[in-house]
Design a protein around this motif. Structure first.
Motif: not given
Length: 150
Positions: A19-20, A63-64, A66
């Motif tokens: 994630d992230r 782009k971050i 999840d």
């Protein structure tokens, strides 16, 4: 400075379980493996990458996001059209690309309406077609050619 390139590809079902993370690091399908193997993303100054995600729409590769599990359907591609058009216009207006390379399946392509296609025609744009093996081979060949253009 060398030429400026844009790669637009679809997300992949295969993802790293994190994630992230930047989108480019999360996706782990065949296109992404070919990309990592044939192009130095860390030392990249001439290639921008946009990813068409079933969840997030058209996003920049850094782009971050999840981890998620969402399939692209014709209905979802239709829902994403307006956002895809806005993002594409923004990116094309802010950059002067010498070449654009696009590879994605037919369902993903439905997110690019006629206006998007007209915008892309103003550039040296290649929409890659064919079986997956042919597409991967063409992507590899293109990446190697632009790697040599630094």
């Amino acid at each position: 400075m060398g030429k400026k390139y844009l790669l637009i590809l679809s997300c992949s079902k295969t993802k790293k379980n994190i994630d992230r993370a930047p989108a480019i690091e999360l996706y782990d399908g065949m296109y992404y493996r070919v990309l990592r193997k044939n192009f130095n993303l860390k030392d990249n100054k001439n290639l921008d990458i946009l990813i068409l995600s079933a969840k997030y729409g058209l996003i920049e590769s850094n782009k971050i996001i999840d981890y998620y599990d969402q399939l692209m359907t014709s209905k979802r591609a239709e829902e994403l059209k307006d956002g895809v058009k806005l993002k594409l216009k923004e990116v094309l207006n802010n950059n002067n690309y010498d070449e654009i390379f696009i590879t994605m399946g037919a369902t993903y392509e439905k997110a690019f309406d006629e206006e998007c296609r007209e915008l892309l025609q103003k550039y040296n744009t290649q929409w890659i077609e064919g079986m997956i093996g042919e597409r991967l081979q063409q992507l590899k060949k293109w990446l190697i050619s632009i790697n040599n253009d630094k």
